[in-house]
Design an enzyme around this catalytic site. Structure first.
Site, PDB file in Angstrom:
ATOM      1  N   SER A 130      26.183  22.521   3.954  1.00  0.00           N
ATOM      2  CA  SER A 130      27.131  22.985   2.939  1.00  0.00           C
ATOM      3  C   SER A 130      28.129  21.880   2.620  1.00  0.00           C
ATOM      4  O   SER A 130      28.554  21.133   3.509  1.00  0.00           O
ATOM      5  CB  SER A 130      27.894  24.215   3.451  1.00  0.00           C
ATOM      6  N   TYR A 163      32.736  28.270   9.610  1.00  0.00           N
ATOM      7  CA  TYR A 163      31.545  28.022   8.788  1.00  0.00           C
ATOM      8  C   TYR A 163      31.384  26.514   8.573  1.00  0.00           C
ATOM      9  O   TYR A 163      30.282  25.955   8.729  1.00  0.00           O
ATOM     10  CB  TYR A 163      31.695  28.755   7.449  1.00  0.00           C
TER      11      TYR A 163
HETATM   12  N1  LIG Z   1      24.528  29.937  -2.011  1.00  0.00           N
HETATM   13  C1  LIG Z   1      25.237  28.820  -1.912  1.00  0.00           C
HETATM   14  O1  LIG Z   1      25.838  28.321  -2.879  1.00  0.00           O
HETATM   15  C2  LIG Z   1      25.310  28.113  -0.584  1.00  0.00           C
HETATM   16  C3  LIG Z   1      26.240  27.072  -0.448  1.00  0.00           C
HETATM   17  C4  LIG Z   1      26.246  26.337   0.726  1.00  0.00           C
HETATM   18  C5  LIG Z   1      25.344  26.646   1.740  1.00  0.00           C
HETATM   19  N2  LIG Z   1      24.481  27.685   1.593  1.00  0.00           N
HETATM   20  C6  LIG Z   1      23.549  27.950   2.693  1.00  0.00           C
HETATM   21  O2  LIG Z   1      22.262  28.163   2.169  1.00  0.00           O
HETATM   22  C7  LIG Z   1      21.531  29.082   3.002  1.00  0.00           C
HETATM   23  C8  LIG Z   1      21.000  30.222   2.142  1.00  0.00           C
HETATM   24  O3  LIG Z   1      22.139  30.910   1.641  1.00  0.00           O
HETATM   25  P1  LIG Z   1      22.096  32.059   0.565  1.00  0.00           P
HETATM   26  O4  LIG Z   1      23.206  31.778  -0.371  1.00  0.00           O
HETATM   27  O5  LIG Z   1      20.711  32.287   0.062  1.00  0.00           O
HETATM   28  O6  LIG Z   1      22.573  33.245   1.491  1.00  0.00           O
HETATM   29  P2  LIG Z   1      22.007  34.728   1.661  1.00  0.00           P
HETATM   30  O7  LIG Z   1      23.031  35.460   2.444  1.00  0.00           O
HETATM   31  O8  LIG Z   1      21.615  35.267   0.351  1.00  0.00           O
HETATM   32  O9  LIG Z   1      20.728  34.464   2.559  1.00  0.00           O
HETATM   33  C9  LIG Z   1      20.843  34.198   3.936  1.00  0.00           C
HETATM   34  C10 LIG Z   1      19.749  34.966   4.645  1.00  0.00           C
HETATM   35  O10 LIG Z   1      19.848  34.700   6.042  1.00  0.00           O
HETATM   36  C11 LIG Z   1      19.451  35.881   6.697  1.00  0.00           C
HETATM   37  N3  LIG Z   1      19.931  35.920   8.087  1.00  0.00           N
HETATM   38  C12 LIG Z   1      21.202  36.034   8.528  1.00  0.00           C
HETATM   39  N4  LIG Z   1      21.225  36.081   9.862  1.00  0.00           N
HETATM   40  C13 LIG Z   1      19.939  35.984  10.281  1.00  0.00           C
HETATM   41  C14 LIG Z   1      19.323  35.982  11.562  1.00  0.00           C
HETATM   42  N5  LIG Z   1      20.039  36.083  12.695  1.00  0.00           N
HETATM   43  N6  LIG Z   1      17.982  35.866  11.623  1.00  0.00           N
HETATM   44  C15 LIG Z   1      17.249  35.763  10.491  1.00  0.00           C
HETATM   45  N7  LIG Z   1      17.774  35.762   9.252  1.00  0.00           N
HETATM   46  C16 LIG Z   1      19.107  35.877   9.155  1.00  0.00           C
HETATM   47  C17 LIG Z   1      20.095  37.002   5.874  1.00  0.00           C
HETATM   48  O11 LIG Z   1      19.504  38.250   6.140  1.00  0.00           O
HETATM   49  C18 LIG Z   1      19.869  36.493   4.449  1.00  0.00           C
HETATM   50  O12 LIG Z   1      18.666  36.988   3.900  1.00  0.00           O
HETATM   51  C19 LIG Z   1      22.528  29.552   4.071  1.00  0.00           C
HETATM   52  O13 LIG Z   1      22.317  28.807   5.249  1.00  0.00           O
HETATM   53  C20 LIG Z   1      23.879  29.215   3.465  1.00  0.00           C
HETATM   54  O14 LIG Z   1      24.862  28.997   4.451  1.00  0.00           O
HETATM   55  C21 LIG Z   1      24.447  28.424   0.451  1.00  0.00           C
END
Ligand SMILES: NC(=O)c1ccc[n+]([C@@H]2O[C@H](COP(=O)([O-])OP(=O)(O)OC[C@H]3O[C@@H](n4cnc5c(N)ncnc54)[C@H](O)[C@@H]3O)[C@@H](O)[C@H]2O)c1
Length: 240
Positions: free
Chosen positions: A124, A137
């Protein structure tokens, strides 16, 4: 459209793994229907449990007949002031974001070691330019990016490329993050993103903006790229 759906539409054979079984099952069924029964399956995993990570990868390899790539997107976000983060929350943050990443990377290693492959972890921008209330985070994602660089160096000799993507795209995580903010903070978040995202939109689109980069990073087109933290963020952060 989910990452899995776009990849499947390009003919990629996938095992979707998550802890939310209802959503995972329905996404896999929907994709299978839309893509006329592409080879796709959902498997439950809690990435904080090493034995579950090993078992799900073993099952995926059996189903797919091999393994080329891991796209490890599981992640957890939570807001609190740095001085009051509870130990239980800290454990959850580190367990999901760091231990989960390490366990899943370790689980695929024996399969990728024999003929090479790719791993994408999710970092991130907030690891290096944190927003308020996200210290834990930020720390967890900084660790993901450090781990990614370290294993890229260790595993390069096996033809395994390991990169991290740093996205800024609308997903349920962003909706959840904003739902937990006061109205004033949502407005502040809008101003921050409007100011910082050079390309003029607050967040990108998963299908249009993120998935093509993921597809590039798992393909041979990126065969000379490893150990990198790749921002896919409209210019949110220009230094890392
Ligand atoms: N969306 C963004 O702009 C953004 C920005 C920076 C980083 N990220 C990172 O990208 C990745 C995807 O994020 P996203 O936005 O799609 O989030 P999201 O919350 O939509 O998806 C994350 C998924 O992880 C799963 N999860 C959580 N705990 C878990 C566990 N213990 N075992 C298995 N699965 C588990 C959740 O059920 C969810 O489906 C994450 O690591 C997030 O931190 C996203």
């Amino acid at each position: 459209m989910s990452t899995a759906e776009v990849l499947a539409a390009h003919g990629v054979q996938i095992v979707i793994c998550d802890i939310q079984d209802d959503i995972g099952e329905s996404v896999a069924t929907e994709i299978s229907t839309k893509t006329h029964n592409a080879k796709i399956q959902y498997q439950h995993v809690d990435v904080t449990v090493r034995s579950e990570c090993n078992a799900v990868v073993e099952a995926a390899v059996r189903f797919l007949g091999g393994l080329d790539s891991l796209v490890h997107a599981a992640g957890h976000i939570h807001q609190d002031a740095a001085e009051t983060i509870a130990e239980s929350e800290l454990d959850r943050m580190l367990d999901v974001n760091i231990k989960g990443t390490i366990f899943m990377n370790q689980a695929v290693f024996p399969y990728l070691k024999t003929r090479g492959g790719t791993i994408l972890n999710f970092g991130s921008d907030f690891a290096s330019e944190p927003l308020p209330l996200l210290a834990h985070y930020a720390a967890s994602k900084g660790a993901v990016q450090s781990f990614t660089r370290a294993v890229a160096r260790e595993w390069g000799k096996y033809g395994i490329r390991v990169n991290a993507v740093l996205p800024a795209v609308w997903t349920p995580m962003i909706d959840g993050y904003r739902e937990n903010l006061e109205a004033e903070s949502v407005a502040g978040h809008d101003v921050f993103m409007n100011d910082r995202v050079c390309l003029g939109e607050k967040f990108g689109d998963v299908e249009i903006d993120l998935v093509p980069v993921l597809a590039f990073l798992v393909s041979d087109a990126s065969r000379w790229i490893t150990g990198q933290s790749v921002p896919v963020n409209g210019g949110l952060s220009l230094v890392r």
